[in-house]
Design a protein around this motif. Structure first.
Motif, PDB file in Angstrom:
ATOM      1  N   PHE A  35       0.765  -1.012  -0.041  1.00 40.75           N
ATOM      2  CA  PHE A  35      -0.030  -0.061   0.068  1.00 40.75           C
ATOM      3  C   PHE A  35       0.928   1.326  -0.088  1.00 40.75           C
ATOM      4  CE2 PHE A  35      -2.368   3.370   2.054  1.00 40.75           C
ATOM      5  CZ  PHE A  35      -3.623   3.290   1.442  1.00 40.75           C
ATOM      6  N   THR A  36       1.894   1.245   0.839  1.00 39.77           N
ATOM      7  CA  THR A  36       2.699   2.299   0.964  1.00 39.77           C
ATOM      8  C   THR A  36       3.606   2.700  -0.384  1.00 39.77           C
ATOM      9  OG1 THR A  36       3.090   2.139   3.225  1.00 39.77           O
ATOM     10  CG2 THR A  36       4.730   3.435   2.132  1.00 39.77           C
ATOM     11  N   SER A  37       4.009   1.312  -0.778  1.00 41.17           N
ATOM     12  CA  SER A  37       4.837   1.371  -2.286  1.00 41.17           C
ATOM     13  C   SER A  37       3.849   2.026  -3.311  1.00 41.17           C
ATOM     14  CB  SER A  37       5.033   0.354  -2.487  1.00 41.17           C
ATOM     15  OG  SER A  37       5.826   0.096  -3.776  1.00 41.17           O
ATOM     16  N   GLY A  38       2.663   1.554  -3.403  1.00 38.12           N
ATOM     17  CA  GLY A  38       1.872   2.050  -4.298  1.00 38.12           C
ATOM     18  C   GLY A  38       1.428   3.423  -4.161  1.00 38.12           C
ATOM     19  N   ALA A  70       1.772   2.017  -9.418  1.00 41.30           N
ATOM     20  CA  ALA A  70       0.748   2.087  -8.431  1.00 41.30           C
ATOM     21  C   ALA A  70      -0.078   1.015  -8.471  1.00 41.30           C
ATOM     22  CB  ALA A  70       0.256   3.378  -8.481  1.00 41.30           C
ATOM     23  N   VAL A  71      -0.629   0.696  -9.703  1.00 42.26           N
ATOM     24  CA  VAL A  71      -1.963  -0.314  -9.912  1.00 42.26           C
ATOM     25  C   VAL A  71      -1.489  -1.567  -9.496  1.00 42.26           C
ATOM     26  CG1 VAL A  71      -3.263  -1.183 -11.679  1.00 42.26           C
ATOM     27  CG2 VAL A  71      -3.117   1.013 -11.694  1.00 42.26           C
ATOM     28  N   LYS A  72      -0.111  -2.112  -9.974  1.00 46.09           N
ATOM     29  CA  LYS A  72       0.389  -3.197  -9.610  1.00 46.09           C
ATOM     30  C   LYS A  72       0.499  -3.363  -8.186  1.00 46.09           C
ATOM     31  CE  LYS A  72       3.010  -3.949 -13.959  1.00 46.09           C
ATOM     32  NZ  LYS A  72       4.183  -3.951 -14.607  1.00 46.09           N
ATOM     33  N   ASP A  73       1.144  -2.216  -7.626  1.00 37.14           N
ATOM     34  CA  ASP A  73       1.097  -2.639  -5.959  1.00 37.14           C
ATOM     35  C   ASP A  73      -0.264  -2.602  -5.293  1.00 37.14           C
ATOM     36  OD1 ASP A  73       3.807  -2.544  -5.797  1.00 37.14           O
ATOM     37  OD2 ASP A  73       4.261  -0.485  -5.515  1.00 37.14           O
ATOM     38  N   TYR A  74      -1.105  -2.019  -5.818  1.00 35.14           N
ATOM     39  CA  TYR A  74      -2.556  -2.041  -5.214  1.00 35.14           C
ATOM     40  C   TYR A  74      -3.118  -3.502  -5.381  1.00 35.14           C
ATOM     41  CZ  TYR A  74      -2.290   2.946  -4.358  1.00 35.14           C
ATOM     42  OH  TYR A  74      -1.859   4.224  -4.166  1.00 35.14           O
ATOM     43  N   ASP A  75      -2.805  -3.726  -6.663  1.00 36.59           N
ATOM     44  CA  ASP A  75      -3.087  -5.390  -7.025  1.00 36.59           C
ATOM     45  C   ASP A  75      -2.935  -6.194  -5.839  1.00 36.59           C
ATOM     46  OD1 ASP A  75      -4.283  -4.605  -9.456  1.00 36.59           O
ATOM     47  OD2 ASP A  75      -2.717  -5.034 -10.683  1.00 36.59           O
ATOM     48  N   GLY A 124      -8.478   2.878  -8.402  1.00 40.50           N
ATOM     49  CA  GLY A 124      -9.244   3.444  -9.240  1.00 40.50           C
ATOM     50  C   GLY A 124      -8.625   4.717  -9.649  1.00 40.50           C
ATOM     51  N   VAL A 125      -8.410   5.543  -8.848  1.00 42.79           N
ATOM     52  CA  VAL A 125      -7.602   6.863  -9.155  1.00 42.79           C
ATOM     53  C   VAL A 125      -6.640   6.762  -9.967  1.00 42.79           C
ATOM     54  CG1 VAL A 125      -6.562   8.651  -8.067  1.00 42.79           C
ATOM     55  CG2 VAL A 125      -8.407   7.781  -6.954  1.00 42.79           C
ATOM     56  N   ARG A 155      -5.935   8.016 -14.012  1.00 43.06           N
ATOM     57  CA  ARG A 155      -4.761   8.564 -14.297  1.00 43.06           C
ATOM     58  C   ARG A 155      -4.410   8.199 -15.811  1.00 43.06           C
ATOM     59  NH1 ARG A 155      -2.668  12.326 -10.527  1.00 43.06           N
ATOM     60  NH2 ARG A 155      -4.394  13.199  -9.567  1.00 43.06           N
ATOM     61  N   LEU A 156      -4.430   6.956 -15.850  1.00 46.54           N
ATOM     62  CA  LEU A 156      -4.071   6.100 -17.033  1.00 46.54           C
ATOM     63  C   LEU A 156      -5.142   6.180 -18.001  1.00 46.54           C
ATOM     64  CD1 LEU A 156      -2.486   3.011 -15.201  1.00 46.54           C
ATOM     65  CD2 LEU A 156      -1.171   4.624 -16.434  1.00 46.54           C
ATOM     66  N   GLN A 157      -6.105   6.733 -18.012  1.00 45.71           N
ATOM     67  CA  GLN A 157      -7.346   6.906 -18.872  1.00 45.71           C
ATOM     68  C   GLN A 157      -8.049   5.819 -18.872  1.00 45.71           C
ATOM     69  OE1 GLN A 157      -5.853   8.903 -22.218  1.00 45.71           O
ATOM     70  NE2 GLN A 157      -5.496  10.730 -21.461  1.00 45.71           N
TER      71      GLN A 157
END
Length: 202
Positions: free
Chosen positions: A27-30, A42-47, A64-65, A69-71
């Motif tokens: 979470f922190t890394s994301g 960030a998405v990969k870390d949140y995964d 989601g945010v 940002r990645l459209q």
């Protein structure tokens, strides 16, 4: 003529004891990758967080945010919708989903989500600002001005809201008010305001 704003939620809601350290690290890394504009990272870390804690509402919202940002607006909406299904009172998820809907030009759907966000958190300035964007998209210029004004009342140094309010004021024939707003936005660091000052406020 718009400024879009989604804010990441930095707070860490408690994880279960079993997965706490690993999930917290991801979470922190994301969040760090998000703030470094590495949205894919960030998405990969949140995964990874969600593998341990699939119902962690803040992580779902943050992912989601990052997707927004990645459209990847539809992917973002899926994450926000899941977060809302887990916690219907999570105002950030409602506001964030509204902005992704706005990005898909679903202005009416966006307004419904922003309405819910401000119902849950009447002091969320960005939700009023972003609802103003959706109202402007529907050419409801008076409604847009009202929303931007509310955002400014909640956050007096909200440069983007001043910047955004200039356009509907101009469309309503209030050139002086529009130029005053763009001047204020520029003083608050919104560089894009300079273009409108040069083009419309000579």
């Amino acid at each position: 003529m718009k400024k879009l704003f989604l804010l990441l939620i930095p707070v860490l809601i408690s994880f279960s004891a079993f997965s706490q350290d690993t999930a917290k690290d991801f979470f922190t890394s994301g969040n760090e990758k998000f703030y470094a504009a590495d949205f894919a990272g960030a998405v990969k870390d949140y995964d990874q967080v969600l593998k341990y804690e699939p119902k962690h509402v803040v992580t779902l919202t943050n992912r989601g945010v990052a997707k927004d940002r990645l459209q990847n607006y539809r992917g973002a909406i899926e994450d926000f919708t899941k977060a809302i299904s887990i916690n219907p009172k999570h105002a950030e998820a409602w506001a964030s989903r509204g902005l992704s809907k706005y990005n898909l030009k679903d202005y009416r759907g966006a307004i419904l989500d922003f309405n819910k966000a401000v119902e849950l958190n009447p002091k969320m300035a960005k939700a009023f600002n972003n609802r103003g964007l959706a109202r402007y998209g529907l050419k409801d210029f008076s409604g847009a001005v009202a929303d931007y004004t509310k955002a400014i009342l909640l956050k007096s140094n909200y440069g983007e809201a001043y910047y955004n309010r200039g356009a509907p004021k101009y469309n309503l024939g209030d050139k002086a008010g529009a130029c005053a707003d763009w001047t204020k936005a520029k003083s608050l660091g919104v560089k894009d305001a300079d273009t409108y000052l040069k083009n419309y406020c000579k």
